[in-house]
Design a protein around this motif. Structure first.
Motif, short mmCIF file in Angstrom:
data_model
loop_
_atom_site.label_atom_id
_atom_site.label_comp_id
_atom_site.label_asym_id
_atom_site.label_seq_id
_atom_site.Cartn_x
_atom_site.Cartn_y
_atom_site.Cartn_z
N MET A 72 -2.01 -51.49 28.26
CA MET A 72 -1.08 -50.79 27.39
C MET A 72 -1.31 -49.29 27.44
O MET A 72 -0.37 -48.49 27.36
N GLY A 73 -2.58 -48.88 27.59
CA GLY A 73 -2.89 -47.47 27.73
C GLY A 73 -2.28 -46.88 28.99
O GLY A 73 -1.76 -45.76 28.98
N ILE A 74 -2.31 -47.64 30.08
CA ILE A 74 -1.69 -47.20 31.33
C ILE A 74 -0.17 -47.09 31.15
O ILE A 74 0.46 -46.13 31.60
N TRP A 75 0.41 -48.08 30.49
CA TRP A 75 1.85 -48.06 30.18
C TRP A 75 2.18 -46.81 29.37
O TRP A 75 3.19 -46.14 29.62
N HIS A 76 1.33 -46.49 28.40
CA HIS A 76 1.56 -45.32 27.55
C HIS A 76 1.57 -44.03 28.37
O HIS A 76 2.42 -43.16 28.18
N THR A 138 -10.48 -45.62 23.11
CA THR A 138 -10.08 -46.64 24.09
C THR A 138 -10.80 -46.43 25.42
O THR A 138 -11.28 -47.40 26.04
N VAL A 139 -10.90 -45.18 25.85
CA VAL A 139 -11.60 -44.88 27.11
C VAL A 139 -13.08 -45.25 27.00
O VAL A 139 -13.65 -45.92 27.87
N LEU A 140 -13.72 -44.81 25.90
CA LEU A 140 -15.15 -45.08 25.72
C LEU A 140 -15.43 -46.57 25.62
O LEU A 140 -16.35 -47.09 26.26
N MET A 141 -14.61 -47.27 24.82
CA MET A 141 -14.82 -48.71 24.65
C MET A 141 -14.54 -49.45 25.96
O MET A 141 -15.22 -50.43 26.28
#
Length: 239
Positions: A72-76, A138-141
């Motif tokens: 979802m982060g990539i989609w964002h 999100t990146v860190l996790m």
């Protein structure tokens, strides 16, 4: 109770509302399956893990939700690139000097040191700080999660201490994220007196012009120039 009467304009697109809904589901799934693993020696964690079908099932749910969140982060990011050239910037989340000055000005306003509150654009400093906190978290996790998931791969290239260090960082960031949602996001999106019990904008996609003019006057003026926002009865600007 937030006002919903009168003319309204779009604040969030359908895709953005779906993204928010998925984030809500995935965040809760990750918290529900992650905390019992962090506190695995406690009675409540053991009962919760058994309720979810055992530790392997709990890990499977957690990792699946994590992969979905990364996707979802990539989609964002793709959505940001696609929409960045539109006349109305839908992802204007850059933090600049104005946001720092707005923070200082807001503190002065809330402390009664000035009668005028800073005039915010599409997103104010609080929303931008929260956005970047989610992005950074999100990146860190994601990075620390993959290190714990595939330790034998990462220890080929990095010292072995990276695995326990990732475990500490992963758990600490998880607690920080949960408390940030409870103390920061819940207040701004649910418990603030003028929108209690809930800000409907993220679910309806609409915001009343009167509220937009009051909370995001710079965006209101921009939308008026573009002919997107109708004039509110209290709008002093020329029509």
């Amino acid at each position: 109770m937030p006002k919903t009467a009168g003319p309204q304009v779009e604040r969030f697109s359908f895709a953005q509302r779906i993204e928010h809904f998925l984030l809500l589901i995935l965040f809760n799934l990750l918290a529900l399956t992650g905390l019992p693993q962090k506190y695995s020696t406690t009675d409540w964690a053991e009962r919760l893990v058994r309720l979810m079908g055992g530790i392997e099932t709990t890990r499977l749910i957690h990792r699946t939700a994590a992969v979905c969140l990364i996707a979802m982060g990539i989609w964002h990011l793709v959505d940001i690139i696609v929409t960045r050239r539109r006349p109305v910037r839908r992802h204007d989340m850059k933090i600049g000097l104005k946001d720092i000055l707005d923070l200082i000005g807001d503190i002065k306003f809330l402390a009664g040191m000035t009668r005028d509150r800073p005039r915010f654009g599409r997103f104010d400093y609080r929303q931008k700080f929260e956005y970047w906190a989610v992005l950074w978290g999100t990146v860190l996790m994601g990075v620390t999660g993959f290190i714990m998931w595939f330790p034998e791969v990462f220890t080929r290239w990095f010292p072995g201490i990276i695995v326990p260090a990732s475990r500490v960082a992963h758990g600490g960031e998880a607690l920080l994220a949960i408390f940030a949602v409870i103390l920061w996001h819940f207040y701004n999106a649910h418990f603030r007196p003028d929108i209690f019990p809930m800000d409907p904008a993220m679910f309806s996609g609409k915001i009343p012009v009167e509220r937009l003019q009051h909370e995001h006057p710079l965006e209101y003026e921009e939308l008026r120039k573009l002919g997107v926002a109708p004039a509110d009865e209290g709008d002093p600007s020329p029509h």
